[in-house]
Design an enzyme around this catalytic site. Structure first.
Site, short mmCIF file in Angstrom:
data_model
loop_
_atom_site.label_atom_id
_atom_site.label_comp_id
_atom_site.label_asym_id
_atom_site.label_seq_id
_atom_site.Cartn_x
_atom_site.Cartn_y
_atom_site.Cartn_z
N HIS A 31 0.85 -1.19 0.00
CA HIS A 31 0.00 0.00 0.00
C HIS A 31 0.89 1.25 0.00
O HIS A 31 1.24 1.77 1.07
CB HIS A 31 -0.91 0.01 1.24
CG HIS A 31 -1.85 -1.15 1.31
ND1 HIS A 31 -1.43 -2.41 1.66
CD2 HIS A 31 -3.19 -1.23 1.08
CE1 HIS A 31 -2.47 -3.23 1.64
NE2 HIS A 31 -3.55 -2.54 1.30
N GLU A 420 -17.33 -3.18 24.91
CA GLU A 420 -16.59 -4.43 25.06
C GLU A 420 -15.37 -4.49 24.14
O GLU A 420 -14.26 -4.86 24.56
CB GLU A 420 -17.50 -5.63 24.77
CG GLU A 420 -18.63 -5.82 25.76
CD GLU A 420 -19.89 -5.07 25.37
OE1 GLU A 420 -20.91 -5.22 26.07
OE2 GLU A 420 -19.85 -4.31 24.36
N HIS A 482 -28.37 -14.31 25.70
CA HIS A 482 -27.29 -14.16 26.66
C HIS A 482 -26.63 -15.49 27.03
O HIS A 482 -25.60 -15.49 27.72
CB HIS A 482 -27.82 -13.50 27.95
CG HIS A 482 -28.03 -12.03 27.82
ND1 HIS A 482 -28.76 -11.46 26.80
CD2 HIS A 482 -27.60 -10.99 28.59
CE1 HIS A 482 -28.77 -10.14 26.95
NE2 HIS A 482 -28.07 -9.83 28.03
#
Length: 689
Positions: A31, A420, A482
């Protein structure tokens, strides 16, 4: 630090551009666009501001630099080579080749001077937030009014892709809230991503977004004007030391592939070699007459930062010597922690602490056993830095005496908010910085949000501890959204991640000890919501450390029952019922399959003999256990999603029961004795969803 003339600064930047062009062209892969577009920004930062010592990449008070847009790796490789790190030109010529120090994306531990492994966009800048947080915490903990031994900046280069990734919102929002003022990020605003011009899919007002986070924003900087870039960096550093200082985003307008006459400003230069004709045209456009991989002597001399880096470190050494004389205990503690070593106290007192935990016969949920372990060992680990993604009261990651970290005060437990993924990648940055052992909690089912950062920790071989509670249908009424089914097996297959699913208080405490002692990789503790009885005693500590061990044995056993966590109690009850029926079995506890798999073949065979009929029981997806019980063994698990109901009813509904274990053991023992190819017992329950 030197300020070159504008003309010479351009030539210094062009050295970066042409090294990137030549390396990508030789590899026919890479790149070049970002290194070419950000070369002027890099020259200003690395030549005029960055405090580092190429002769010692691990100097404690160096500035940290993170290339979050890691696909532009030739940018950092060029900088490391030019400034004098142990990265010879031969490595740049070997870009993206097997076993080179110049991999496709920067890798910590492979290339001297690379602070973190980047490539998955957004995680690098989030690592930088963790590094800046660690710097702020250490400064608050160790600096004195008359001695500052922690005083450095964290710089990050970020691109449009990093800012499109959701993790950048999680991390940068928290960085603003915590006022991490010594974090300075440079936004490479070139308007191009792989698919082309970004206005079709990215029209955010980035400066206002970061202002809303609580950042200091310096907008509309010409990313090809060294004077404008230099002024912006100086302004950012000046406000960083103010009482109400903020992290800074410097928005630099650049042209991707700057210098390429026909491809600059297009997505064609983002992720492909320019081609021989365009390389020649770029050389001519830049006035670069040196051969490929050659740097003119005057430019090489100007770039070399070894002398000033050594001088900067020596000046810090003198300050640290004065600090050591005035505060010898703090100096020794700082040195130990930056080295990542545990205190002698930990090794000496751990056995006694484990003995005390083993003596407690109370039935605890393993999440509570985890908190009990933290209460016991945290006083021996001042480097502990805990936290939770808005679930502290459920994960129980706080411990007696912990101090809540806040915007302007030191602490050793942080509320990360509902972030999270951000939490996991910030913890990676904290560990990479040094000085703390971070751990953070959430529900196991939300490990999916954290997963790529967990994977990066494993790839980087760094010590980060994840606390995952509510690990199965045992959490009950919250239901299938959950209840973790596939999560534990999927985490176990991440190379280098140690996954622990302990069955009682002692196994939980040993899991914590092993995670803390392990310096070469992350660990995950998967913990129950429901109470679990004590099944072990202190004589088993060393066995538990092996990841799998014989918990309960019988003479002339005819089958092996392997289990983990909350299902180990079921295995023990099944053993007793089978014994009453004249069938002898062995129960193996397997709190960590990853650790067990590192044991010798002889040990593994001793624990689970190859030719002995075997059954595994775990309230998780069953396929994983075939490697232990074989094609002719039985696995009792959860091949379907769960349901919403009280936990005992769910275990009965899904057949995670003593009765089912007993039935299946009887069948496989009878089959083995008769040596007939009887049908396998039904080891799964059909989906009811």
């Amino acid at each position: 630090m030197t300020t070159p003339t504008p003309e010479f600064a351009k030539q210094m930047a062009n050295a970066i551009r042409m090294l990137a062009v030549d390396a990508v062209e030789k590899a026919k892969s890479g790149h070049p666009g970002a290194p070419m577009g950000m070369a002027d920004i890099a020259e200003v930062l690395w030549n005029r501001h960055l405090k580092h010592n190429p002769a010692n990449p691990h100097w404690a008070d160096r500035d940290r630099f993170v290339l979050s847009n890691g696909h532009g790796s030739m940018l950092i490789y060029a900088l490391l080579h030019l400034t004098g790190y142990d990265l010879p030109m031969s490595e740049l010529q070997n870009f993206r080749q097997l076993h080179s120090k110049t991999a496709g994306h920067p890798e910590v531990g492979v290339t001297p001077g690379v602070e973190t492994t980047t490539g998955p966009l957004g995680q690098g800048v989030t690592n930088a937030v963790g590094m800046a947080l660690a710097e702020k915490l250490l400064a608050a903990e160790f600096n004195k009014a008359d001695h500052a031994i922690v005083d450095h900046f964290t710089y990050a280069f970020v691109g449009d892709g990093c800012l499109m990734e959701g993790i950048s919102h999680e991390a940068c929002s928290l960085a603003g809230t915590l006022r991490l003022s010594k974090l300075i990020a440079f936004y490479d605003d070139n308007g191009i991503s792989i698919d082309g011009h970004v206005e079709g899919w990215f029209t955010d007002d980035t400066p206002k977004r970061f202002e809303a986070y609580g950042w200091n924003v310096i907008a509309a900087v010409d990313g090809h004007s060294p004077a404008a870039i230099d002024a912006a960096v100086k302004a950012a550093k000046a406000q960083a030391v103010l009482a109400n200082g903020k992290p800074t985003l410097i928005c630099c307008k650049t042209v991707i592939g700057m210098g390429s006459p026909n491809k600059a400003g297009t997505h064609d230069v983002h992720g492909a070699a320019l081609g021989a004709a365009e390389v020649a045209a770029t050389r001519e456009a830049l006035g670069w007459t040196a051969a490929p991989f050659e740097i003119p002597a005057d430019i090489a001399t100007a770039w070399n930062a070894v002398a000033r880096g050594v001088s900067a470190e020596h000046a810090w050494d003198a300050r640290f010597a004065a600090y050591s004389a005035a505060y010898p205990a703090e100096a020794a503690e700082f040195t130990r922690r930056m080295a990542g070593d545990l205190s002698a106290d930990f090794a000496e007192k751990l056995p006694g602490l484990l003995e005390g935990i083993a003596a407690n016969a109370t039935a605890f949920a393993s999440r509570k056993s985890s908190q009990n372990a933290l209460d016991a060992i945290a006083p021996l680990l001042p480097e502990f830095f805990g936290g939770s993604a808005d679930l502290t009261g459920s994960n129980l990651t706080n411990f007696k005496g912990c101090v809540k970290a806040g915007r302007d005060k030191w602490g050793n437990h942080l509320s990360y908010g509902v972030r999270e993924f951000g939490m996991a990648a910030i913890m990676n940055g904290i560990t990479l910085h040094g000085g703390y052992i971070p751990y953070g909690g959430t529900f196991l089912t939300f490990s999916d949000y954290s997963r790529n950062a967990i994977r990066m920790a494993a790839l980087m071989k760094i010590r980060v501890i994840h606390v995952f509670t509510h690990d199965s249908i045992g959490l009950g009424e919250d239901g299938p959204t959950h209840q973790s089914i596939e999560h534990i097996p999927s985490l176990r297959i991440i190379p280098g991640l140690d996954v622990w699913r302990p069955a009682d208080g002692l196994e939980t405490a040993v899991a914590w000890a092993c995670a803390v002692e392990r310096k070469d990789g992350p660990s995950a503790l998967c913990l129950s919501r429901q109470n679990l009885p004590r099944l072990t005693d202190v004589s088993m500590v060393e066995k538990i450390r092996k990841g799998g061990y014989i918990l309960s044995d019988m003479e002339n056993f005819q089958a092996v029952i392997v289990s983990t966590g909350s299902e180990l109690e079921i295995a023990m009850k099944a053993q007793a019922e089978l014994a009453a029926d004249g069938i002898a079995t062995r129960v193996v506890s397997m709190p960590s399959t990853n650790v067990f798999d590192r044991q010798s073949n002889a040990y593994q065979e001793k624990v689970i003999p190859y030719n002995t009929p075997s059954l595994a029981i775990e309230a998780a997806h069953p396929d994983f256990w075939r490697k232990y019980v074989g094609r002719h063994g039985v696995v009792i698990g959860m091949p379907t999603f769960g349901e919403s109901a009280p936990a005992p009813k769910l275990y009965q509904h899904f057949g995670i029961t003593v009765e089912r274990v007993v039935k299946n053991i009887r069948t496989i023992v009878h089959r083995a004795a008769s040596k007939r190819a009887e049908p396998l017992p039904d080891s799964v329950i059909p989906s009811t969803n």
